[in-house]
Motif scaffolding. Structure first.
Motif, short mmCIF file in Angstrom:
data_model
loop_
_atom_site.label_atom_id
_atom_site.label_comp_id
_atom_site.label_asym_id
_atom_site.label_seq_id
_atom_site.Cartn_x
_atom_site.Cartn_y
_atom_site.Cartn_z
N ASP A 191 0.80 -1.21 0.00
CA ASP A 191 0.00 0.00 0.00
C ASP A 191 0.83 1.27 0.00
OD1 ASP A 191 -2.57 -0.17 -0.45
OD2 ASP A 191 -3.26 0.11 1.63
N ASN A 192 1.62 1.38 1.02
CA ASN A 192 2.39 2.61 1.15
C ASN A 192 3.87 2.34 1.08
OD1 ASN A 192 1.65 5.18 1.11
ND2 ASN A 192 1.01 5.31 3.26
N ARG A 193 4.22 1.41 0.23
CA ARG A 193 5.59 0.99 0.28
C ARG A 193 5.97 0.19 -0.95
NH1 ARG A 193 8.65 -2.09 5.06
NH2 ARG A 193 8.72 -4.15 4.14
N ALA A 194 7.23 0.35 -1.35
CA ALA A 194 7.77 -0.47 -2.42
C ALA A 194 9.16 -0.90 -1.98
CB ALA A 194 7.85 0.31 -3.72
N VAL A 195 9.53 -2.12 -2.33
CA VAL A 195 10.84 -2.63 -1.96
C VAL A 195 11.51 -3.22 -3.19
CG1 VAL A 195 12.11 -4.19 -0.46
CG2 VAL A 195 9.92 -3.27 0.31
N LEU A 196 12.71 -2.74 -3.47
CA LEU A 196 13.49 -3.35 -4.55
C LEU A 196 14.51 -4.26 -3.91
CD1 LEU A 196 14.31 -0.35 -6.91
CD2 LEU A 196 12.20 -1.67 -6.70
N GLU A 197 14.60 -5.46 -4.45
CA GLU A 197 15.62 -6.37 -3.94
C GLU A 197 16.75 -6.43 -4.95
OE1 GLU A 197 14.14 -10.19 -2.47
OE2 GLU A 197 15.97 -11.07 -3.32
N LEU A 198 17.93 -6.05 -4.50
CA LEU A 198 19.11 -6.05 -5.37
C LEU A 198 19.96 -7.26 -5.04
CD1 LEU A 198 20.17 -2.30 -5.03
CD2 LEU A 198 18.37 -3.30 -6.45
N ARG A 199 20.67 -7.75 -6.02
CA ARG A 199 21.55 -8.89 -5.73
C ARG A 199 22.87 -8.76 -6.46
NH1 ARG A 199 18.71 -14.34 -5.95
NH2 ARG A 199 17.71 -13.38 -4.15
N ASP A 200 23.92 -9.00 -5.73
CA ASP A 200 25.26 -9.03 -6.32
C ASP A 200 25.94 -10.28 -5.78
OD1 ASP A 200 27.76 -8.65 -7.29
OD2 ASP A 200 28.11 -6.71 -6.33
N GLY A 201 26.00 -11.30 -6.59
CA GLY A 201 26.57 -12.56 -6.13
C GLY A 201 25.72 -13.10 -4.98
N ASN A 202 26.34 -13.31 -3.84
CA ASN A 202 25.60 -13.84 -2.71
C ASN A 202 24.98 -12.77 -1.85
OD1 ASN A 202 26.14 -16.51 -3.33
ND2 ASN A 202 28.16 -16.41 -2.33
N TYR A 203 25.25 -11.52 -2.19
CA TYR A 203 24.74 -10.44 -1.36
C TYR A 203 23.40 -9.97 -1.86
CZ TYR A 203 29.40 -10.04 0.66
OH TYR A 203 30.57 -10.28 1.30
N THR A 204 22.45 -9.84 -0.96
CA THR A 204 21.20 -9.21 -1.33
C THR A 204 21.05 -7.95 -0.49
OG1 THR A 204 19.97 -10.48 0.29
CG2 THR A 204 20.04 -11.35 -1.95
N PHE A 205 20.30 -7.03 -1.03
CA PHE A 205 20.22 -5.71 -0.45
C PHE A 205 18.86 -5.17 -0.82
CE2 PHE A 205 20.97 -1.10 -0.85
CZ PHE A 205 21.65 -0.82 0.32
N ARG A 206 18.15 -4.63 0.16
CA ARG A 206 16.82 -4.16 -0.14
C ARG A 206 16.76 -2.63 -0.10
NH1 ARG A 206 13.26 -8.49 0.78
NH2 ARG A 206 11.66 -7.41 1.96
N VAL A 207 16.05 -2.10 -1.06
CA VAL A 207 15.88 -0.65 -1.13
C VAL A 207 14.42 -0.35 -0.82
CG1 VAL A 207 16.09 1.39 -2.57
CG2 VAL A 207 17.66 -0.54 -2.92
N PHE A 208 14.21 0.44 0.23
CA PHE A 208 12.85 0.72 0.67
C PHE A 208 12.38 2.11 0.24
CE2 PHE A 208 14.37 -2.48 3.59
CZ PHE A 208 13.27 -3.31 3.75
#
Length: 283
Positions: free
Chosen positions: A195-212
């Motif tokens: 609803d009030n939010r979007a999350v991008l999930e990024l990945r570089d090799g084994n690392y994941t990183f979320r952008v809120f």
DNA sequence: TCACCTTGGTGTCCGTTCGG
DNA sequence: CCGAACGGACACCAAGGTGA
């Protein structure tokens, strides 16, 4: 040079002390506090260091210099006064600055891809200015960049230049980056919308990183941004090669580093603002 | 006005030196 | 010998200039 002999001097009494005998001395405590260099004419005070990681020895008392002729004379390093931070302020980054940060990311990436990295030509070497050790203690204002609400300073205020936005890859993020505004570039793996939010999930090799993208973002973004993320989600499901580049606050949630993006102009997809990107993607 | 480039200050890495 | 501080080299980054 380690020192193994010292003079115990109290009132009119003088006595040669060695590291081997000092602990057996009947006035050990007093002896320990009145030790001096044995060199003729040198008055440097010494302290006793009991056997620990290294064998027992005497060492020069802090700031007590030996005379120049003394065999134990050494020059102390001239150290600059400590930079002492008197206060921390946050400064809002201007749109112009964010744009230049993102542009520079793009340029750097292009250079690396095409291998036109600057080949080191003999750059002019200019010695960096040394801090004058005689100067008073430096006090500096510590400025933290931010894209969020409630910044203490507006960009460019008082002619202070905008604080640096340092670039990080998922791999080299550390706790030092927490609560700082950084830039990140990485491919999008997944998109979640709410609803009030979007999350991008990024990945570089084994690392994941979320952008809120959260409440503050949507409160201040044009209304159609919700739809943009829906469209992006659809595109990403089919194709995972879209590059995210953005500037935001680094946080840690669920033991993972993540980024909070606050404004619509603080991030790009494939080097384009999301609106432009979607327009081109659907064309 | 905008993309791109140059300039010069500063952060960071990492081998060396210092002092204990 | 060891940890901390130092300092040279260089990468990074903001600002300002340039030309279309």
């Amino acid at each position: 040079m380690p020192i193994y002999e010292a003079i115990y001097r109290s009132n009119d009494h003088e006595e040669l002390i060695t590291v081997n005998s000092i602990e057996q001395h009947e006035k050990f405590v007093d002896v320990k506090n009145h030790l001096y260099c044995t060199y003729q004419g040198c008055t440097a005070r010494l302290s006793y260091v009991p056997k620990g990681k290294v064998r027992a020895h005497f060492k020069t008392w802090p700031k007590n210099n030996h005379i120049q002729d003394c065999t134990d004379y050494f020059e102390r390093m001239v150290t600059a006064n400590k930079q002492k931070s008197i206060a921390t302020s946050t400064m809002a980054l201007s749109d112009k600055h964010i744009k230049s940060v993102l542009d520079n990311l793009k340029r750097k990436r292009k250079e690396q891809e095409s291998g036109t990295d600057k080949v080191k030509t003999n750059r002019k070497k200019k010695p960096r200015p040394k801090v004058n050790p005689d100067s008073f203690e430096n006090t500096t204002l510590n400025i933290v960049p931010t894209t969020g609400p409630e910044a203490d300073l507006t960009s460019g205020e008082n002619n202070i230049k905008e604080p640096s936005v340092r670039n990080r890859s998922l791999i080299n993020l550390s706790d030092d980056d927490l609560n700082w505004t950084r830039s990140v570039e990485c491919y999008i793996q997944n998109v979640e919308t709410d609803d009030n939010r979007a999350v991008l999930e990024l990945r570089d090799g084994n690392y994941t990183f979320r952008v809120f993208f959260e409440e503050f973002f949507f409160d201040n973004a044009p209304i159609n941004f919700r739809g943009y993320f829906e469209d992006l989600k659809y595109l990403v499901q089919r194709h995972k090669e879209y590059l995210f580049s953005g500037v935001g606050l680094i946080e840690k949630r669920n033991e993972q580093y993540c980024m909070l993006v606050n404004r619509g102009n603080d991030f790009r997809i494939d080097d384009q603002y999301i609106a432009i990107f979607l327009q081109n993607a659907s064309a």
